[in-house]
Design a protein around this motif. Structure first.
Motif, PDB file in Angstrom:
ATOM      1  N   PHE A 173     -15.055 -32.993  31.592  1.00  0.00           N
ATOM      2  CA  PHE A 173     -13.702 -32.816  32.117  1.00  0.00           C
ATOM      3  C   PHE A 173     -13.770 -32.087  33.460  1.00  0.00           C
ATOM      4  CE2 PHE A 173     -13.099 -32.005  27.360  1.00  0.00           C
ATOM      5  CZ  PHE A 173     -13.009 -33.348  27.067  1.00  0.00           C
TER       6      PHE A 173
ATOM      7  N   LEU B 163     -12.586 -38.923  33.001  1.00  0.00           N
ATOM      8  CA  LEU B 163     -13.847 -38.422  32.457  1.00  0.00           C
ATOM      9  C   LEU B 163     -14.950 -38.589  33.500  1.00  0.00           C
ATOM     10  CD1 LEU B 163     -13.753 -39.782  28.803  1.00  0.00           C
ATOM     11  CD2 LEU B 163     -13.364 -37.432  29.575  1.00  0.00           C
ATOM     12  N   ASP B 164     -15.835 -37.617  33.554  1.00  0.00           N
ATOM     13  CA  ASP B 164     -16.911 -37.604  34.535  1.00  0.00           C
ATOM     14  C   ASP B 164     -18.145 -38.281  33.946  1.00  0.00           C
ATOM     15  OD1 ASP B 164     -18.743 -37.107  36.496  1.00  0.00           O
ATOM     16  OD2 ASP B 164     -18.363 -34.956  36.631  1.00  0.00           O
TER      17      ASP B 164
ATOM     18  N   HIS C  64      -9.304 -34.866  26.182  1.00  0.00           N
ATOM     19  CA  HIS C  64      -9.000 -35.333  27.535  1.00  0.00           C
ATOM     20  C   HIS C  64      -7.529 -35.705  27.665  1.00  0.00           C
ATOM     21  CE1 HIS C  64      -9.412 -38.313  30.995  1.00  0.00           C
ATOM     22  NE2 HIS C  64      -9.658 -37.127  31.505  1.00  0.00           N
ATOM     23  N   GLU C  65      -6.986 -36.345  26.651  1.00  0.00           N
ATOM     24  CA  GLU C  65      -5.556 -36.670  26.680  1.00  0.00           C
ATOM     25  C   GLU C  65      -4.709 -35.395  26.745  1.00  0.00           C
ATOM     26  OE1 GLU C  65      -4.987 -39.072  23.240  1.00  0.00           O
ATOM     27  OE2 GLU C  65      -5.834 -40.885  24.162  1.00  0.00           O
TER      28      GLU C  65
ATOM     29  N   THR D 144     -13.355 -27.848  28.104  1.00  0.00           N
ATOM     30  CA  THR D 144     -14.790 -28.050  27.919  1.00  0.00           C
ATOM     31  C   THR D 144     -15.311 -27.177  26.791  1.00  0.00           C
ATOM     32  OG1 THR D 144     -15.107 -28.643  30.245  1.00  0.00           O
ATOM     33  CG2 THR D 144     -17.035 -27.862  29.043  1.00  0.00           C
TER      34      THR D 144
ATOM     35  N   CYS E 206      -5.775 -32.983  36.472  1.00  0.00           N
ATOM     36  CA  CYS E 206      -6.933 -33.328  35.648  1.00  0.00           C
ATOM     37  C   CYS E 206      -7.434 -34.711  36.033  1.00  0.00           C
ATOM     38  CB  CYS E 206      -6.564 -33.300  34.164  1.00  0.00           C
ATOM     39  SG  CYS E 206      -7.957 -33.663  33.068  1.00  0.00           S
TER      40      CYS E 206
ATOM     41  N   ALA F 282      -5.694 -32.508  28.031  1.00  0.00           N
ATOM     42  CA  ALA F 282      -5.882 -31.951  29.377  1.00  0.00           C
ATOM     43  C   ALA F 282      -5.039 -32.705  30.401  1.00  0.00           C
ATOM     44  CB  ALA F 282      -7.361 -32.001  29.764  1.00  0.00           C
ATOM     45  N   ARG F 283      -4.966 -34.024  30.276  1.00  0.00           N
ATOM     46  CA  ARG F 283      -4.168 -34.808  31.225  1.00  0.00           C
ATOM     47  C   ARG F 283      -2.678 -34.467  31.103  1.00  0.00           C
ATOM     48  NH1 ARG F 283      -7.024 -39.243  33.561  1.00  0.00           N
ATOM     49  NH2 ARG F 283      -5.119 -39.575  34.733  1.00  0.00           N
TER      50      ARG F 283
ATOM     51  N   VAL G  63     -13.662 -36.208  22.318  1.00  0.00           N
ATOM     52  CA  VAL G  63     -13.564 -36.239  23.784  1.00  0.00           C
ATOM     53  C   VAL G  63     -12.231 -36.847  24.199  1.00  0.00           C
ATOM     54  CG1 VAL G  63     -14.491 -37.320  25.871  1.00  0.00           C
ATOM     55  CG2 VAL G  63     -16.048 -36.303  24.196  1.00  0.00           C
ATOM     56  N   ARG G  64     -11.875 -37.966  23.598  1.00  0.00           N
ATOM     57  CA  ARG G  64     -10.632 -38.652  23.956  1.00  0.00           C
ATOM     58  C   ARG G  64      -9.411 -37.766  23.664  1.00  0.00           C
ATOM     59  NH1 ARG G  64     -11.693 -42.781  21.422  1.00  0.00           N
ATOM     60  NH2 ARG G  64     -10.628 -42.347  19.468  1.00  0.00           N
TER      61      ARG G  64
ATOM     62  N   THR H 227     -10.261 -26.777  33.914  1.00  0.00           N
ATOM     63  CA  THR H 227     -10.656 -27.518  32.719  1.00  0.00           C
ATOM     64  C   THR H 227     -11.625 -26.746  31.836  1.00  0.00           C
ATOM     65  OG1 THR H 227     -12.513 -28.625  33.848  1.00  0.00           O
ATOM     66  CG2 THR H 227     -10.349 -29.716  33.933  1.00  0.00           C
TER      67      THR H 227
END
Length: 231
Positions: free
Chosen positions: A163, A142-143, A129-130, A62, A139, A132-133, A125-126, A58
């Motif tokens: 991530f 979110l942390d 992250h989408e 990031t 993946c 990355a998924r 972020v959203r 990831t």
């Protein structure tokens, strides 16, 4: 900073995580933290930190977050980033200090249901992250660890390391079904997969670590013998 790192061969010349850490330590950078995926070194002048990971799928996402959201001033200043040989990751950031858990959790909760002040960051972020998924086979969500909120030298709060790869699932699969991991993550991107620190959730049983390493090596050999793509 980039001029210094480039002069030391850390931005463009081939380098893995061991080489990067060795060079920085020789130059007076000192250990200042370790997590499951990376170790951190602080620069001699105290203004900068290097996050060095042997294996971090990831990492590029990031780094992309820090670049795309830089104008919000709600993420750390990214001074340099590069992928390392074998799937590692180097990020050089402004120095950050921890904050009390209550303050950190308040920002994490605000990011989950963002006000106007955090709306742009939350959207970036959203989006990342989408992506990355979609692109990374392991993946995680979110942390929301409060340690992922820190304070910059100018006093602002920033979020980082949101991530992450789903380590428990990924490493359990690597031990039970190494052929699946070998098929989904190229060897060049997981060569040092068994060298992550696991400073938070470890220690990692040496026998289990060796089983993962040997299993992946055998899976890679099978893929090479079969002429599978990417082998």
């Amino acid at each position: 900073m980039t001029r210094y790192l480039d002069a030391r061969g850390l931005l463009s010349a081939p380098a893995d995580h061991r080489h990067v850490e060795r060079v920085l330590r020789e130059d007076g950078w000192t250990p200042c933290g370790a997590g499951d995926w990376a170790v951190a070194l602080r620069s001699p002048d105290g203004t900068t930190a290097a996050r060095i990971s042997p294996f971090d799928p990831t990492g590029p996402f990031t780094a992309a977050l820090y670049v795309r959201a830089a104008h919000t001033r709600q993420v750390p200043e990214l001074l340099a980033h590069r992928r390392l040989t074998g799937g590692g990751d180097l990020q050089v950031l402004e120095w950050l200090a921890p904050v009390p858990d209550g303050e950190a959790l308040a920002l994490q909760h605000a990011l989950a249901a963002p006000s106007r002040e955090l709306a742009e960051l939350a959207a970036i972020v959203r989006d990342l992250h989408e992506q990355a998924r979609r692109e990374l086979p392991w993946c995680g969500p979110l942390d929301h660890n409060p340690a992922n909120v820190m304070r910059a030298a100018d006093g602002r709060l920033v979020v980082l390391d949101l991530f992450y790869a789903d380590g428990p699932d990924l490493y359990a699969t690597a031990e039970s079904d190494p052929d699946r991991v070998a098929a989904l993550i190229p060897e060049t991107e997981r060569r040092f997969m068994t060298e992550i620190p696991l400073a938070t959730s470890g220690p990692w049983d040496p026998a289990s670590r060796e089983r993962v390493r040997a299993g992946l090596a055998a899976a890679d050999a099978r893929r090479a013998a079969s002429g599978a793509p990417g082998s």
